[in-house]
Design a protein around this motif. Structure first.
Motif, PDB file in Angstrom:
ATOM      1  N   ASP A 238       0.815  -1.215   0.000  1.00 24.77           N
ATOM      2  CA  ASP A 238       0.000   0.000   0.000  1.00 24.77           C
ATOM      3  C   ASP A 238       0.850   1.268   0.000  1.00 24.77           C
ATOM      4  O   ASP A 238       0.328   2.376  -0.160  1.00 24.77           O
ATOM      5  N   ALA A 239       2.142   1.117   0.214  1.00 25.45           N
ATOM      6  CA  ALA A 239       3.022   2.295   0.296  1.00 25.45           C
ATOM      7  C   ALA A 239       3.547   2.646  -1.092  1.00 25.45           C
ATOM      8  O   ALA A 239       4.206   1.827  -1.749  1.00 25.45           O
TER       9      ALA A 239
ATOM     10  N   ASP B 165       9.390  -6.756  12.896  1.00 24.15           N
ATOM     11  CA  ASP B 165       8.568  -5.565  12.672  1.00 24.15           C
ATOM     12  C   ASP B 165       8.958  -4.444  13.646  1.00 24.15           C
ATOM     13  O   ASP B 165       9.790  -4.625  14.546  1.00 24.15           O
TER      14      ASP B 165
ATOM     15  N   ASN C 117       3.719   2.689  19.393  1.00 29.64           N
ATOM     16  CA  ASN C 117       2.924   3.807  18.879  1.00 29.64           C
ATOM     17  C   ASN C 117       3.426   5.147  19.421  1.00 29.64           C
ATOM     18  O   ASN C 117       3.407   6.155  18.716  1.00 29.64           O
TER      19      ASN C 117
ATOM     20  N   ILE D 229       6.598   5.924  17.409  1.00 27.23           N
ATOM     21  CA  ILE D 229       6.245   6.326  16.042  1.00 27.23           C
ATOM     22  C   ILE D 229       5.719   7.757  16.027  1.00 27.23           C
ATOM     23  O   ILE D 229       6.092   8.559  15.169  1.00 27.23           O
TER      24      ILE D 229
ATOM     25  N   ARG E  35       8.139   7.053   9.785  1.00 28.51           N
ATOM     26  CA  ARG E  35       7.261   6.854   8.623  1.00 28.51           C
ATOM     27  C   ARG E  35       7.735   5.664   7.801  1.00 28.51           C
ATOM     28  O   ARG E  35       8.931   5.493   7.622  1.00 28.51           O
ATOM     29  N   PRO E  36       6.775   4.864   7.258  1.00 32.57           N
ATOM     30  CA  PRO E  36       5.333   4.886   7.477  1.00 32.57           C
ATOM     31  C   PRO E  36       4.990   4.483   8.923  1.00 32.57           C
ATOM     32  O   PRO E  36       5.708   3.706   9.532  1.00 32.57           O
ATOM     33  N   ALA E  37       3.895   5.013   9.418  1.00 30.63           N
ATOM     34  CA  ALA E  37       3.493   4.805  10.811  1.00 30.63           C
ATOM     35  C   ALA E  37       2.726   3.489  10.949  1.00 30.63           C
ATOM     36  O   ALA E  37       1.568   3.463  11.375  1.00 30.63           O
ATOM     37  N   ASN E  38       3.383   2.400  10.605  1.00 31.06           N
ATOM     38  CA  ASN E  38       2.749   1.086  10.634  1.00 31.06           C
ATOM     39  C   ASN E  38       3.611   0.135  11.463  1.00 31.06           C
ATOM     40  O   ASN E  38       4.663  -0.316  11.006  1.00 31.06           O
ATOM     41  N   PRO E  39       3.203  -0.204  12.699  1.00 31.85           N
ATOM     42  CA  PRO E  39       4.022  -1.052  13.574  1.00 31.85           C
ATOM     43  C   PRO E  39       4.279  -2.441  13.021  1.00 31.85           C
ATOM     44  O   PRO E  39       5.190  -3.133  13.477  1.00 31.85           O
ATOM     45  N   GLU E  40       3.474  -2.869  12.024  1.00 32.97           N
ATOM     46  CA  GLU E  40       3.616  -4.226  11.498  1.00 32.97           C
ATOM     47  C   GLU E  40       4.615  -4.317  10.353  1.00 32.97           C
ATOM     48  O   GLU E  40       4.948  -5.411   9.895  1.00 32.97           O
ATOM     49  N   LEU E  41       5.131  -3.168   9.877  1.00 32.14           N
ATOM     50  CA  LEU E  41       6.139  -3.193   8.826  1.00 32.14           C
ATOM     51  C   LEU E  41       7.458  -3.719   9.374  1.00 32.14           C
ATOM     52  O   LEU E  41       7.783  -3.531  10.548  1.00 32.14           O
TER      53      LEU E  41
END
Length: 497
Positions: free
Chosen positions: A13-14, A347, A379, A382, A388-394
């Motif tokens: 999605d990025a 992650d 969180n 972040i 960035r991206p602010a997604n802890p699962e990346l």
């Protein structure tokens, strides 16, 4: 020489590149600038065949090309030096440089000829690289020079350099720029991805600015300025200098006494004695490879101390483990974020708890992990450190270098340390993030913590430090007030001039 039209590239999605177009004229030095995550490295990795674009066109030397892999890029005459090294640690310099372009037959590798050619090229470019040295034995700066040699060895007509000066001293930067200017005079085309606007103004002919995956501007370098470029990069005015109140140092919290630490090639730290007080930043300036790495690793418990003592708040911590040292209130931001700072395939949430993963509230007394506490911690990091991206699962690997750095800094600041050991805090970080990191370091100092700062950026260490220790060959050769000492004087101490 190079034109890309409407390039698009997404990772899930990025969106990394969103209709990116740019032109690079033949025989010029072209800078590409932008924040971390702006898409600079991605577009150049597409040109180099490291990634395949989702859409768009590439023209090289006036002809449309499809570049499916780096081999095809190299065959066209495109070379690239990556920000994070692409070297095999257990091989020699010469073996790394000829890898994929070996001389001789598969059954009879002509390594001696390759070593002579690498030595000749190194001497011509004044890079001071031993072709027989093992990569794992080299400093970070020397490894960067090997990467440069590797690209030049293949006779690249277009050379892409991703943060080429991030690990070089001011003198080495001047030498590199002299080399690049000679290459330009010979008709070569050079693209530099960098965050250092003073270098953009000093070396480039033209500059392209990227933001949020798009090209937002193009300037002839002679017609622009650092403040104008900074505003285009970040989208607001940026403070290009460190502003800080006077330090208010209090009690001594760290004391090193006649410290001796061994390195791979003998004594790396040779009888150092110094102190750090709460409420001050003590900087260490020196050419890389003069004991900085070994000193910080010894203080943080990652390397054995051969002789001498380390005292923290009066307690002897010389032989304590890195875990125990961290528990006492000493945080560590390592110089190599990939090797020492992150689990790249884990992650962001998992990386955010490294060092506290066994302590409450992250873990219970029985060792069970608390998902709610982990989520709250990652969180907060972040949000507060603008990762960035602010997604802890990346995965940590999916972040740009600057955002990886912000994740590490946020994690260590969350410890509320009494003492922070920090090496190269802004290596490969964009100007907006540099401003942010500098401000955080000053805030930590002013809250009463002590900071020991190592940086290859002389401008950075002199502007942040309240006291500056200059080291050479593992010894402290001077202590100066950075506010009243010129870079030239510090450089002379660093080099023994």
């Amino acid at each position: 020489m190079l034109e890309v039209k409407n390039i698009r590239k997404a990772f899930g999605d990025a969106i990394a590149n969103d209709e990116v177009s740019l032109r690079v004229e033949k025989g010029t030095i072209h800078a590409i600038v932008g924040e971390n995550g702006a898409g600079k490295s991605t577009i150049m990795k597409i040109v180099y065949g490291f990634y395949r674009p989702d859409a768009g066109e590439i023209f090289f030397d006036g002809q449309p090309v499809t570049i499916r892999n780096p081999h095809e890029a190299i065959d066209l005459g495109i070379g690239m030096v990556h920000q994070h090294f692409m070297l095999v640690d257990t091989m020699t310099v010469a073996e790394n440089i000829i890898l994929g372009a070996e001389t001789g037959s598969a059954a009879n590798l002509d390594l001696a000829t390759a070593e002579r050619e690498v030595k000749k090229l190194s001497d011509e470019l004044k890079l001071d690289v031993d072709p027989k040295a093992m990569i794992e034995d080299l400093s970070v700066g020397a490894q960067q020079r090997v990467e440069l040699l590797k690209a030049l060895y293949r006779n690249a007509e277009l050379l892409i350099l991703d943060e080429p000066t991030a690990v070089l001293t001011p003198q080495e930067v001047n030498d590199l720029f002299a080399i690049l200017r000679r290459m330009r005079e010979q008709g070569k085309t050079i693209i530099i991805i960098t965050h250092k606007l003073d270098e953009v103004l000093a070396i480039s002919d033209e500059v392209t600015v990227m933001r949020d995956g798009r090209t937002v501007g193009h300037k002839v370098t002679s017609d622009t300025s650092a403040p104008e470029l900074a505003k285009m990069i970040v989208g607001r005015d940026v403070l290009l200098r460190v502003e800080k109140p006077a330090a208010r140092p209090a009690e001594t919290i760290l004391e090193a006494r006649e410290l001796i630490v061994e390195g791979k090639h003998g004594r790396a730290v040779d009888g150092m004695s110094f102190s750090v007080r709460s409420g001050e930043i003590v900087g260490i300036a020196g050419i890389e490879g003069n004991g900085q790495t070994e000193l910080i690793e010894a203080l943080s418990g990652l390397r054995m101390v051969s002789s001498g003592n380390v005292l923290f708040e009066g307690q002897d911590i010389t032989d304590l483990s890195s875990r125990r040292i961290k528990e006492l209130g000493i945080a560590h931001i390592p110089e190599d974020r990939h090797k020492r700072g992150l689990l790249l395939d884990s992650d962001l949430a998992e990386n955010s708890i490294l060092g506290v993963h066994y302590r409450p509230p992250i873990a219970s007394s029985s060792g069970l992990m608390n998902g709610e506490s982990i989520a709250q911690r990652v969180n907060e990091i972040i949000e507060q450190f603008d990762v960035r991206p602010a997604n802890p699962e990346l995965s940590a690997r999916s972040l740009s270098g600057g955002n990886q750095q912000k994740l590490i800094i946020g994690r260590e600041f969350e410890l509320n340390p009494r003492l922070l050991l920090v090496s190269q805090p802004t290596r490969g970080v964009d100007i907006g993030a540099i401003e942010f990191i500098h401000r955080k370091l000053i805030e930590l100092r002013d809250s009463g913590s002590g900071i020991l700062l190592v940086s290859a950026e002389l401008e950075e260490v002199t502007s942040l430090a309240d006291r500056l220790l200059v080291i050479r060959e593992g010894k402290i050769v001077g202590e100066v007030d950075p506010a009243n000492t010129s870079h030239e004087e510090i450089g002379l101490l660093m080099t023994g001039g």
